[in-house]
Design an enzyme around this catalytic site. Structure first.
Site, PDB file in Angstrom:
ATOM      1  N   TYR A   1       0.865  -1.182   0.000  1.00 20.54           N
ATOM      2  CA  TYR A   1       0.000   0.000   0.000  1.00 20.54           C
ATOM      3  C   TYR A   1       0.903   1.234   0.000  1.00 20.54           C
ATOM      4  CZ  TYR A   1      -4.445   2.403   0.723  1.00 20.54           C
ATOM      5  OH  TYR A   1      -5.551   3.182   0.560  1.00 20.54           O
TER       6      TYR A   1
ATOM      7  N   LYS B   1     -20.315 -20.954  -9.885  1.00 13.03           N
ATOM      8  CA  LYS B   1     -19.489 -20.832 -11.085  1.00 13.03           C
ATOM      9  C   LYS B   1     -18.087 -20.357 -10.711  1.00 13.03           C
ATOM     10  CE  LYS B   1     -20.104 -20.887 -15.662  1.00 13.03           C
ATOM     11  NZ  LYS B   1     -21.018 -21.734 -16.440  1.00 13.03           N
TER      12      LYS B   1
ATOM     13  N   ALA C   1     -28.086 -22.057 -26.537  1.00 14.77           N
ATOM     14  CA  ALA C   1     -27.265 -23.260 -26.577  1.00 14.77           C
ATOM     15  C   ALA C   1     -27.394 -23.977 -27.914  1.00 14.77           C
ATOM     16  CB  ALA C   1     -27.654 -24.194 -25.440  1.00 14.77           C
TER      17      ALA C   1
END
Length: 466
Positions: free
Chosen positions: A113, A168, A272
């Site tokens: 930082y 996911k 699809a």
């Protein structure tokens, strides 16, 4: 009756008398309901009795009530809490942020930082391309959804879509080491979604569009690919297409047929189905018929949306007109990404010898796998409880791994072809048989081979920056 599934796994806490047969009495009662017992743990044992936890897979939520009643009917036995193990897994979400660098002292802090970080910011300000190496952009994907086409649930909204997006992201990390983060958008407006994705793109190395309904998904993907310098991938289209093509490569070897010779019927003309057809054609297929709710899309017919017009111009060269059931007569391959229970065993019987059936509607396929197997040589589904599961997790983690490794700025069609070939190659000649045409999602070779193949195409095609 549906089979027990890990998706409906429960743990029942049961109090029993202190007898030698107490545990077996409980497990026998539960097994008699049709549940699959996966674990039995003694939580507490005393002179007064036992407390045991029994974990099992059930058919649905009502099956848990049936189990409670069966166990409560035993003398001296009571069921306390029944925990839904799927909901327990989701408590607090499935993701967290962890640091890749240690902060042990002031020295570390000064470099991670302020003041040291300012030098890195200045370097990126002079050359934005350095962000790919000096920030999380190098290994991070945004999983973007509006919650309008979630699994088989439809338009359930961005909040309800979050468990899928989190899942996911977990798969990205587990199978390919890719950091992914859900971005659930509270808008269905195409232009707003495009604008938001463009606005957040600086932080990500790629965008995975997920569960956005057709036909909007087509325009969103096309526009973002054109307007961004990072790859944009719609998994419902291209991930499904890649894994379907991979399975077909090996299925055709099983039945000794060539893709250019076979007649293919695809049920489902949404995202699809259209992507599958395009990849099949890119891989050499020449005889494809596409069927929607109203039957086969006829050659040259006019439709309200662009992707169906594309199908009308690029499929059904034979000029067939009729229903799905009529279309599968004499077909070599049936691929379903549509709706349950559209066909039965008599329909599959009318296909050509050595028929291949991919019934991928979830959770209930277009035709019962047991019925299809009576007449087809190879049967695959999207389910984990049957052989030959066609699962997108075989494709998208490795695909993005390759894109990120190459610093790809775009996706080209050849990447989809080589990804399918890489997945198919994970099943050896010795292993390949009618019940094993696609590798396990836990095969560590899959994501590695897919990543290497995709990265090579990125470099060969000039879309790599690293």
């Amino acid at each position: 009756m549906a089979a027990p599934s890990p998706g409906y796994s429960i743990t029942a806490r049961v109090s029993t008398p202190a007898t030698f047969t107490a545990t077996s009495d409980v497990t026998n009662a539960i097994a008699a309901t049709g549940a699959q017992i996966t674990a039995v743990d003694v939580v507490e044992s005393s002179h007064a009795g036992l407390t045991i936890d029994v974990s099992c897979n059930t058919r649905d939520r009502a099956h848990g009530d049936e189990i409670r009643a069966a166990v409560d009917a035993l003398d001296g036995v009571t069921v306390g809490n029944i925990s839904d193990r799927t909901f327990l897994m989701h408590l607090g979400g499935k993701l967290e942020t962890t640091a890749r660098v240690p902060l042990r002292n002031r020295d570390d802090l000064s470099r991670a930082y302020t003041p040291g970080v300012a030098r890195v910011c200045q370097a990126i300000a002079k050359n934005k391309a350095d962000a790919r190496n000096l920030t999380i952009k190098k290994n991070t994907v945004a999983v973007v959804t509006d919650g309008t086409a979630v699994l088989g649930l439809g338009d359930i909204g961005p909040e309800a879509a979050m468990p899928v997006m989190e899942g996911k992201a977990v798969l990205f990390k587990q199978f390919a080491g890719v950091d992914a983060w859900p971005v659930a958008l509270d808008t269905k407006d195409t232009e707003e979604i495009i604008a938001i994705c463009k606005a957040i793109a600086p932080a990500y190395g790629g965008i995975n569009l997920e569960d956005i309904s057709a036909p909007r998904c087509f325009e969103i993907e096309a526009r973002l690919r054109e307007e961004l310098d990072i790859p944009v991938f719609h998994d419902d289209q291209h991930g499904t297409a890649i894994v379907t093509q991979a399975a077909l490569v090996n299925a055709l070897k099983v039945v000794d047929k060539k893709i250019e010779d076979i007649r293919i019927v695809v049920s489902g003309v949404g995202a699809a189905g259209t992507a599958i057809i395009k990849l099949l054609q890119a891989s050499g297929a020449r005889h494809i018929v596409a069927a929607g709710r109203s039957g086969v899309i006829e050659r040259g017919s006019e439709h309200a949306d662009a992707h169906r017009n594309w199908l009308a111009q690029n499929t059904n060269e034979e000029g067939f007109s009729g229903s799905l059931k009529e279309a599968v007569v004499g077909a070599d391959v049936f691929i379903g990404v549509s709706a349950p229970n559209l066909l039965d065993a008599s329909d599959i019987e009318k296909m050509n010898d050595g028929a291949i059936v991919f019934a991928m509607s979830n959770p209930d396929p277009e035709v019962s796998p047991e019925a299809a197997a009576k007449h087809a040589a190879v049967v695959a589904t999207g389910r984990s409880d049957f052989p030959n599961q066609i699962n997108n997790v075989l494709a998208f983690p490795g695909f993005f791994r390759g894109l990120l490794d190459a610093g790809a700025s775009d996706i080209v069609d050849e990447m989809l072809v080589v990804a399918a070939e890489a997945i198919a190659s994970c099943v050896s000649d010795e292993e390949r048989n009618p019940s094993f045409i696609i590798p396990s999602v836990f095969d560590p070779e899959v994501s590695t081979r897919v990543a290497e193949a995709v990265a090579k195409v990125a470099r060969d095609q000039g879309v790599a920056t690293l």
